[in-house]
Design an enzyme around this catalytic site. Sequence first.
Site, PDB file in Angstrom:
ATOM      1  N   ASP A  72      25.521 -80.777 -71.074  1.00  0.00           N
ATOM      2  CA  ASP A  72      24.849 -81.193 -72.298  1.00  0.00           C
ATOM      3  C   ASP A  72      25.344 -82.602 -72.612  1.00  0.00           C
ATOM      4  O   ASP A  72      26.539 -82.810 -72.862  1.00  0.00           O
ATOM      5  CB  ASP A  72      25.172 -80.236 -73.454  1.00  0.00           C
ATOM      6  CG  ASP A  72      24.330 -80.520 -74.694  1.00  0.00           C
ATOM      7  OD1 ASP A  72      23.545 -81.486 -74.675  1.00  0.00           O
ATOM      8  OD2 ASP A  72      24.468 -79.786 -75.687  1.00  0.00           O
ATOM      9  N   LYS A 114      20.869 -89.628 -81.189  1.00  0.00           N
ATOM     10  CA  LYS A 114      22.017 -90.387 -81.683  1.00  0.00           C
ATOM     11  C   LYS A 114      22.051 -91.800 -81.111  1.00  0.00           C
ATOM     12  O   LYS A 114      22.173 -92.784 -81.852  1.00  0.00           O
ATOM     13  CB  LYS A 114      23.332 -89.668 -81.350  1.00  0.00           C
ATOM     14  CG  LYS A 114      23.587 -88.401 -82.155  1.00  0.00           C
ATOM     15  CD  LYS A 114      22.854 -87.227 -81.551  1.00  0.00           C
ATOM     16  CE  LYS A 114      23.166 -85.939 -82.287  1.00  0.00           C
ATOM     17  NZ  LYS A 114      22.371 -84.810 -81.737  1.00  0.00           N
ATOM     18  N   TRP A 139      28.727 -76.179 -79.890  1.00  0.00           N
ATOM     19  CA  TRP A 139      27.658 -76.405 -80.861  1.00  0.00           C
ATOM     20  C   TRP A 139      26.962 -75.075 -81.144  1.00  0.00           C
ATOM     21  O   TRP A 139      26.580 -74.345 -80.224  1.00  0.00           O
ATOM     22  CB  TRP A 139      26.684 -77.428 -80.288  1.00  0.00           C
ATOM     23  CG  TRP A 139      25.534 -77.800 -81.166  1.00  0.00           C
ATOM     24  CD1 TRP A 139      25.593 -78.146 -82.484  1.00  0.00           C
ATOM     25  CD2 TRP A 139      24.157 -77.911 -80.776  1.00  0.00           C
ATOM     26  NE1 TRP A 139      24.336 -78.456 -82.947  1.00  0.00           N
ATOM     27  CE2 TRP A 139      23.434 -78.320 -81.920  1.00  0.00           C
ATOM     28  CE3 TRP A 139      23.471 -77.714 -79.580  1.00  0.00           C
ATOM     29  CZ2 TRP A 139      22.062 -78.526 -81.901  1.00  0.00           C
ATOM     30  CZ3 TRP A 139      22.108 -77.916 -79.549  1.00  0.00           C
ATOM     31  CH2 TRP A 139      21.409 -78.321 -80.701  1.00  0.00           C
TER      32      TRP A 139
END
Length: 350
Positions: A157, A193, A76
């Site tokens: 993560d 999310k 990312w």
Amino acid sequence: MAADHSLNHEYLPIAGLPEFTQAATKLVLGDDSPALVENQAMGFQTLSGTGALRLASEFLKLRANFKVIYVPDPTWGNHLSIFNTVGFEVRRYRYWKPETRGLDLDGMLEDLKNAPEDSIVLLHACAHNPTGVDPTHEQWKQIAEVVKSRNLFTFFDAAYIGFASGDIEKDRWPITFFVSQGFELLVSQSFAKNFGLYNERCGNLAVVVRSSEAKGRIKSQLEKLARAMYSNPPNHGARIVATVLTNPTLYAQWSEHIRTMSNRITQMREQLYQKLKLMGTPGTWNHIVDQIGMFSYTGLNVKQVELLKTEFHIYAMNSGRLSMCGVTSSNVDHVAKAIHTAVTTVSSGL
């Protein structure tokens, strides 16, 4: 919450809403986690996953004196911004293998074996962003062996727990496995999310250590860092998550909702794959169904991506990353036709 007249708009503690951090940490570690049973874990509320990454980075660099962090190639984009801003020497380990459009396990293990001791290794817990390629359980075990042998510090993560496969236990398995092997680690959690709380900035930094005495010292240092950055976290999103995770009925409803969302993405992957096969699109496309999560690393090159945009109004990253959330039963034929046209009319790197 709306009916609870005891709630107010007073500041939360610097470490956040206790009900939230406790519930969030249990979610990512499991109720029966040895770290929780032995009082060797805690949570610290943050400004979503990005805030957890930044706060943890400040702690690891300024308080724990780590200097080098390894991140997957690719990763990312904001990972690089955060770690560079804090002052880490950022190194990459191989992850994506273009030839197979899958995991470069040998390259990853070789790079981690060559990492200097006391480096940090950033690992995506599930639904690797941007590739959608996750290690298998056996591959995770090999990764853990190397991390332990090189005395690397593990930083997970975890932005998609429950949203990747629809199965919370499956999505958190790499983390629970590392904990079972005695690793000290940090976990960055996001509830953007899996709860849809994008603008509430709701996150948690889970901390697992080998001694309960260290928890207080770490919490104190995190509080000092957080105080200087944002003082204290927002309340509303954290209270929503805490309410759902601690209420069995609401938790069951939420679990079903994320399973529905995840299954829809999986179905779209399968439909797109089958339509490309039916059209005889050159190349192999099994990676679309082998990958997991919101994104697919399609293998399309820059010129092919440009054709998707100009001819079909389909927008993907130049890397070929496509958001699978945007593929629906009503447009999957259009997407398949666009990919087929791009591959058959533009010089391919597939």
